[in-house]
Design a protein around this motif. Structure first.
Motif, PDB file in Angstrom:
ATOM      1  N   ARG A  70     -51.238  -4.357  20.369  1.00 24.21           N
ATOM      2  CA  ARG A  70     -51.245  -5.708  19.818  1.00 24.21           C
ATOM      3  C   ARG A  70     -50.220  -5.877  18.695  1.00 24.21           C
ATOM      4  N   GLN A 120     -47.377  -4.503  18.327  1.00 22.01           N
ATOM      5  CA  GLN A 120     -46.032  -4.647  18.859  1.00 22.01           C
ATOM      6  C   GLN A 120     -45.806  -6.052  19.417  1.00 22.01           C
ATOM      7  N   TRP A 121     -46.839  -6.627  20.021  1.00 21.76           N
ATOM      8  CA  TRP A 121     -46.740  -8.012  20.469  1.00 21.76           C
ATOM      9  C   TRP A 121     -46.537  -8.950  19.272  1.00 21.76           C
ATOM     10  N   THR A 158     -43.005  -8.619  17.995  1.00 22.98           N
ATOM     11  CA  THR A 158     -42.065  -9.287  18.896  1.00 22.98           C
ATOM     12  C   THR A 158     -42.082 -10.794  18.678  1.00 22.98           C
ATOM     13  N   ARG A 186     -49.696 -16.501  17.809  1.00 23.90           N
ATOM     14  CA  ARG A 186     -49.571 -15.423  16.822  1.00 23.90           C
ATOM     15  C   ARG A 186     -50.489 -15.650  15.615  1.00 23.90           C
ATOM     16  N   ARG A 206     -53.603  -4.440  29.920  1.00 23.04           N
ATOM     17  CA  ARG A 206     -52.692  -4.119  28.806  1.00 23.04           C
ATOM     18  C   ARG A 206     -51.420  -3.445  29.310  1.00 23.04           C
ATOM     19  N   GLY A 251     -47.730  -5.270  28.960  1.00 23.60           N
ATOM     20  CA  GLY A 251     -46.809  -4.543  28.087  1.00 23.60           C
ATOM     21  C   GLY A 251     -45.555  -4.098  28.809  1.00 23.60           C
ATOM     22  N   LEU A 304     -43.200  -7.131  29.234  1.00 24.66           N
ATOM     23  CA  LEU A 304     -42.473  -7.441  28.003  1.00 24.66           C
ATOM     24  C   LEU A 304     -41.352  -6.435  27.784  1.00 24.66           C
ATOM     25  N   PHE A 349     -47.806 -14.745  25.013  1.00 23.23           N
ATOM     26  CA  PHE A 349     -48.474 -14.390  23.755  1.00 23.23           C
ATOM     27  C   PHE A 349     -49.913 -14.915  23.709  1.00 23.23           C
ATOM     28  N   CYS A 399     -52.027 -13.421  25.003  1.00 21.01           N
ATOM     29  CA  CYS A 399     -52.742 -12.146  24.822  1.00 21.01           C
ATOM     30  C   CYS A 399     -53.214 -11.971  23.382  1.00 21.01           C
ATOM     31  N   TRP A 411     -57.117  -4.348  23.832  1.00 19.18           N
ATOM     32  CA  TRP A 411     -56.314  -3.459  22.977  1.00 19.18           C
ATOM     33  C   TRP A 411     -56.980  -2.106  22.723  1.00 19.18           C
TER      34      TRP A 411
END
Length: 561
Positions: free
Chosen positions: A5, A7-8, A11, A59, A269, A273, A276, A318, A320, A330
């Motif tokens: 999470r 890292q998302w 990003t 986010r 996940r 991932g 991305l 996003f 997620c 996660w």
């Protein structure tokens, strides 16, 4: 290890930081560099605001906003709805962007909307509400006013107008359902990534946020859609708007967030991932911004409506982040499933073939031909009309030799495949028929018809075409995969010549590719068959016996239908 999470989140912050370097002084527009769309620069600037706002909303949806993204978007909203943004009109790009603005406001309501003055809220509502009063395009666009209406209801501003907008969209959606969890994007047969990033996303997310049951068949859709990713994370290269890139993972993430998924949290996940990472590792960013293309810039991946900020519909992935840090998405153990699979989908007319980490989709049902366009227009759409697509190859450009295509050449005119009529799909095969459409003055030949079937074993593809009613002087040409990977196209019956042609414009995966070609002179009714392999060789087998077997099961039975 799959992307976690944090890292998302990083990003999202990086993409937002790069985009905000191009904000207008009043923050109403994010004017990203690149070719303008056909909607004009003001609309493009609104698109930059709206699509990045969606990433910022996902986010910050848990109240975590260390970079004060929402303060910037609040200022832009106030300026934009005070006369700076272009008005919403019939079938116009501002209607598209109204949905991202509305969804962003719904996700961040306690920290943005609720802090606006009554007058600022009224002006924002007035701008958004025009989406309910103008005509959308006759496809997934009906879910833009739907999403605006959903936000207005969540903000205590619902009425008959909002209820009607939502009801209208859901009634249309049910009429577009084809089966196997797949919806056509409007009337006709257009099956592509809009299923995941629009037709399932908007109503399912609305239901989830409102605590209501999800009724879009998302779980059933993910049974097959989750196979349409390569082991490297690449989505299937099929359909329009592919510059949205990792938005292709949206449905997988949405399923994990809502619980409407057949996949385990650890498997979800890994899938999202990898997708991305696939793009970030292959040059999708130029100066920190998502470029117009696939890996890097790629003109053939675009449509006329693609503008500098169009790629930021990737923000939908996003979703997620609606799963908090302690969510099983996660925390659950990683699960990876790259096993070989074959799956037939009679609803959309697809045959999915996954082998050695590459997924191929054999297309016997999706054509993107609108009912009002007619069957006999001569435009060839490489993103929909080909017999096969994959996660490792892209179709050749419109003016190059067409890959994975059967063309008939008569009096110098070459046919295209327009309206596709599915005949069935089961076990390891799928079949369809079409009337070849010619360019120039020869639009069609009365009685001419092609019946086609694809059957697969492991990584082998048996392609059978029965040409019916071919006039004298007709030549048939069959092409295979357009790739720089080792690939084969071997004649089984009917073909008399072979060639290899160059597609100088290449594909989204390779700058220049070569396409194998088989040829034959045909007249009357002729059966043609070949075996194709992507990234491999044709196995030794009694392929003629298999042709006879498949014809007995499929095409011969269609003579009575």
């Amino acid at each position: 290890m799959s992307i976690g999470r944090e890292q998302w989140v990083r990003t999202a912050d990086a993409l937002l930081g790069a985009a905000w370097r191009h904000a207008s002084p009043d923050r109403a527009f994010l004017d990203l560099p690149g070719r303008p769309s056909h909607s004009g620069v003001r609309s493009d600037g609104l698109e930059g605001y709206a699509r990045t706002f969606l990433a910022a909303a996902f986010r910050t949806a848990h109240g975590d906003d260390p970079h004060n993204w929402l303060e910037r978007y609040a200022a832009g909203l106030v300026a934009g709805t005070s006369g700076r943004w272009p008005a919403i009109f019939d079938v116009g790009q501002p209607m598209v962007e109204s949905a991202s603005v509305a969804l962003g406001l719904r996700l961040t309501k306690p920290w943005l909307w609720d802090r606006l003055s009554c007058q600022e809220q009224d002006r924002a509502e007035a701008w958004l509400r025009e989406a309910l009063r103008h005509v959308p395009a006759a496809n997934n666009w009906y879910f833009f006013p739907y999403t605006v209406a959903s936000f207005l209801e969540a903000a205590g501003r619902g009425d008959d107008e909002t209820r009607q907008a939502k009801q209208r969209a859901m009634e249309l959606l049910q009429g577009w359902y084809a089966g196997d969890g797949w919806y056509s994007d409007g009337d006709g047969r257009a099956f592509d990534h809009y299923n995941g990033w629009a037709l399932h996303l908007y109503p399912a997310l609305d239901a989830h946020l409102g605590g209501e049951p999800i009724t879009t068949r998302l779980r059933e859709h993910l049974e097959s859609f989750s196979l349409l990713f390569g082991a490297d994370g690449a989505p299937l290269y099929l359909g329009r708007s592919l510059t949205y890139r990792f938005a292709a993972a949206t449905a997988v993430a949405l399923g994990a967030v809502t619980g409407e998924t057949p996949l385990s949290p650890g498997h979800s996940r890994v899938l999202i991932g990898r997708t991305l990472e696939y793009f970030l590792d292959r040059g999708a960013l130029t100066g920190g911004l998502l470029s117009l293309g696939w890996h890097g810039p790629h003109e053939a991946s675009l449509q006329p409506y693609s503008g500098p900020a169009s790629p930021y519909w990737a923000s939908k992935a996003f979703v997620c982040l609606l799963a908090g840090p302690d969510h099983p998405l996660w925390t659950a153990q990683e699960e990876d499933d790259d096993s070989d699979r074959t799956l037939a989908l009679p609803g959309p007319g697809f045959l999915i073939q996954r082998h050695n980490g590459v997924t191929r989709l054999h297309n016997h049902g999706s054509d993107h031909v609108r009912p009002f366009e007619g069957e006999y227009a001569t435009d060839d759409d490489p993103l929909y009309s080909r017999f096969a697509y994959s996660t490792a190859t892209g179709p050749t450009a419109r003016h190059n030799v067409a890959d994975n295509h059967l063309a008939l050449v008569h009096r110098g005119d070459r046919s295209v495949r327009r309206r596709i009529h599915p005949l069935g799909a089961r076990d390891n095969w799928a079949a369809s028929w079409h009337r070849p459409v010619f360019d120039a003055d020869q639009v069609m030949v009365p009685g001419l018809r092609v019946e086609s079937v694809t059957a697969v074993w492991d990584d082998q593809e048996l392609r059978i075409h029965r040409v019916i009613g071919a006039p004298p002087g007709t030549r048939a040409e069959l092409t295979g995969w357009a790739t720089d990977l080792p690939s084969s196209l071997v004649a089984v019956c009917g073909w008399t010549g072979e060639d290899r042609r160059t597609a100088p414009q290449g594909t989204a995966f390779s700058p220049v590719v070569h396409v194998p070609v088989l040829t034959a002179d045909v007249e009357g009714t002729v059966t043609l068959a070949a075996v194709a392999v992507l990234n491999g060789e044709v196995a030794e087998a009694d392929w003629q016996a298999r042709v006879d077997e498949i014809l007995k099961i499929t095409l011969d039975a269609c003579d009575k239908g």
